[in-house]
Write a protein that holds these residues in place. Structure first.
Motif, mmCIF file in Angstrom:
data_model
loop_
_atom_site.group_PDB
_atom_site.id
_atom_site.type_symbol
_atom_site.label_atom_id
_atom_site.label_comp_id
_atom_site.label_asym_id
_atom_site.label_seq_id
_atom_site.Cartn_x
_atom_site.Cartn_y
_atom_site.Cartn_z
ATOM 1 N N ARG A 109 69.085 42.843 128.582
ATOM 2 C CA ARG A 109 67.909 43.714 128.562
ATOM 3 C C ARG A 109 68.265 44.964 129.370
ATOM 4 O O ARG A 109 68.788 44.858 130.474
ATOM 5 C CB ARG A 109 66.760 42.954 129.235
ATOM 6 C CG ARG A 109 65.386 43.518 129.019
ATOM 7 C CD ARG A 109 64.371 42.708 129.811
ATOM 8 N NE ARG A 109 64.309 41.302 129.436
ATOM 9 C CZ ARG A 109 63.896 40.322 130.255
ATOM 10 N NH1 ARG A 109 63.515 40.592 131.478
ATOM 11 N NH2 ARG A 109 63.867 39.073 129.842
ATOM 12 N N HIS A 127 69.128 40.055 133.772
ATOM 13 C CA HIS A 127 69.290 40.302 132.329
ATOM 14 C C HIS A 127 70.035 41.614 132.055
ATOM 15 O O HIS A 127 70.619 41.783 130.996
ATOM 16 C CB HIS A 127 67.929 40.323 131.625
ATOM 17 C CG HIS A 127 67.330 38.953 131.477
ATOM 18 N ND1 HIS A 127 67.740 38.059 130.516
ATOM 19 C CD2 HIS A 127 66.368 38.324 132.189
ATOM 20 C CE1 HIS A 127 67.046 36.940 130.625
ATOM 21 N NE2 HIS A 127 66.197 37.067 131.636
ATOM 22 N N ASP A 150 67.492 33.464 128.856
ATOM 23 C CA ASP A 150 66.292 32.640 128.865
ATOM 24 C C ASP A 150 66.455 31.642 127.735
ATOM 25 O O ASP A 150 66.726 32.031 126.593
ATOM 26 C CB ASP A 150 65.038 33.494 128.662
ATOM 27 C CG ASP A 150 64.767 34.402 129.846
ATOM 28 O OD1 ASP A 150 65.244 34.091 130.954
ATOM 29 O OD2 ASP A 150 64.087 35.430 129.664
ATOM 30 N N GLU A 178 61.335 29.735 137.434
ATOM 31 C CA GLU A 178 61.671 29.969 136.018
ATOM 32 C C GLU A 178 62.706 28.954 135.554
ATOM 33 O O GLU A 178 63.910 29.238 135.546
ATOM 34 C CB GLU A 178 62.227 31.389 135.827
ATOM 35 C CG GLU A 178 61.205 32.489 136.026
ATOM 36 C CD GLU A 178 61.712 33.863 135.557
ATOM 37 O OE1 GLU A 178 62.885 33.974 135.155
ATOM 38 O OE2 GLU A 178 60.915 34.810 135.607
ATOM 39 N N TRP A 189 63.575 28.194 132.774
ATOM 40 C CA TRP A 189 64.243 28.621 131.538
ATOM 41 C C TRP A 189 65.324 29.679 131.762
ATOM 42 O O TRP A 189 66.070 30.003 130.851
ATOM 43 C CB TRP A 189 63.206 29.182 130.560
ATOM 44 C CG TRP A 189 62.463 30.363 131.134
ATOM 45 C CD1 TRP A 189 62.863 31.666 131.092
ATOM 46 C CD2 TRP A 189 61.234 30.347 131.870
ATOM 47 N NE1 TRP A 189 61.956 32.463 131.761
ATOM 48 C CE2 TRP A 189 60.943 31.667 132.248
ATOM 49 C CE3 TRP A 189 60.349 29.330 132.254
ATOM 50 C CZ2 TRP A 189 59.812 32.011 132.992
ATOM 51 C CZ3 TRP A 189 59.221 29.670 132.989
ATOM 52 C CH2 TRP A 189 58.962 30.998 133.342
ATOM 53 N N HIS A 190 65.390 30.229 132.955
ATOM 54 C CA HIS A 190 66.292 31.370 133.208
ATOM 55 C C HIS A 190 67.592 30.901 133.874
ATOM 56 O O HIS A 190 67.577 30.441 135.015
ATOM 57 C CB HIS A 190 65.567 32.400 134.087
ATOM 58 C CG HIS A 190 66.404 33.592 134.455
ATOM 59 N ND1 HIS A 190 66.201 34.853 133.922
ATOM 60 C CD2 HIS A 190 67.459 33.715 135.301
ATOM 61 C CE1 HIS A 190 67.086 35.702 134.431
ATOM 62 N NE2 HIS A 190 67.860 35.024 135.279
HETATM 63 ZN ZN LIG Z 1 65.052 35.547 132.317
#
Ligand SMILES: [Zn+2]
Length: 276
Positions: A167, A201, A208, A254, A256-257
């Motif tokens: 990102r 990111h 993720d 988080e 998921w990260h």
């Molecule tokens: Zn993330």
């Protein structure tokens, strides 16, 4: 000539392989058929121009519609060379001023979060598609590690899918700007998003991850067999959980990260996330 599978990154522009977008943009099929690269404005994600195999630029928007620095950036863009080595970090110039515009002081944020600015790489590798069939861009070594880990999980009956990878600073700035426009307080945003320029990111090394049957990017992911598998096996693939419960950065848990870092024995090849 083989199809390019890299995203070339500059301060203002991204160069996308034209073939990646060909199928989706039927109305522009004729234009795109002769294009090898598409120049995209990072700040607003508009496609600005096409670049053919000879490096000829064909604008998609009238010159008058573009700011002078963009016109310059387009004029200076030539055919990108195939990467000959690991990605190199782009300069962080302008980040402080852009954070200031959001009402954030970069130095004090770095001090209180314990996060360091993360430069963007000058190129990224196509690592397949994400959950929404968008191109997934990663640091080339992280892409390799992700594919190996995904295959190893699948061999154990676990399906891992990417929600998002690389990102840009601009995308993170856009997330903040939209949340601010919706009336969210800066502190509330910072409890779930790292400040623009400080997200893992940006390095192309963070992912993720989701698994079918669990809502994406929610704490419930920690109760899935996929999360249990990641806890047991991700470190062997170089991935670690960046934001566990009670992490010192003030970022919400988080599960998921996950972020890839080179193993200690491996020489760091242009890796842009410092080990903690
Ligand atoms: Zn993330």
């Amino acid at each position: 000539m083989s199809l390019p599978r890299q995203l070339h990154n500059t301060r203002l522009l991204e160069l996308w392989p034209a073939w990646l977008l060909r199928a989706r943009r039927g109305a522009d099929a004729r234009l795109l058929s002769g294009a090898r690269w598409l120049l995209r404005h990072k700040a607003d994600r508009r496609y600005l121009a096409l670049l053919d195999g000879e490096g000829r630029v064909q604008p998609l928007l009238p010159r008058a519609a573009l700011a002078p620095d963009l016109r310059c950036a387009i004029a200076e863009t030539g055919l990108p060379a195939a990467p000959s080595g690991p990605p190199r970090p782009l300069a962080l110039d302008g980040l402080e001023a852009r954070l200031q515009a959001l009402g954030l002081d970069a130095a004090s944020y770095a001090a209180r979060s314990g996060l360091a600015p993360v430069p963007e790489p000058d190129w990224l590798q196509l690592a397949g598609r994400d959950r929404w069939r968008r191109p997934l861009w990663l640091h080339p070594q992280a892409a390799h590690a992700w594919h190996r880990m995904q295959a190893a999980a699948l061999a154990d009956g676990i399906v891992l899918e990417a929600l998002s990878g690389y990102r840009s600073h601009d995308v993170q700035l856009g997330i903040f700007a939209r949340k601010r426009a919706r009336g969210l307080a800066m502190e509330a945003i910072l409890s779930v998003n790292a400040a623009p320029g400080f997200s893992e990111h940006h390095s192309g090394c963070a992912l993720d991850i989701r698994t079918p049957g669990a809502p994406p990017a929610e704490e419930a992911f920690e109760r899935t067999p996929a999360f249990a598998w990641l806890q047991a096996h991700a470190p062997a693939h170089g991935f670690t959980l960046s934001y566990p419960r009670g992490n010192p950065h003030g970022i919400a848990y988080e599960p998921w990260h996950w972020c890839w870092r080179p193993p200690p024995a491996m020489p760091a090849q242009g890796i842009l996330v410092s080990a903690r």
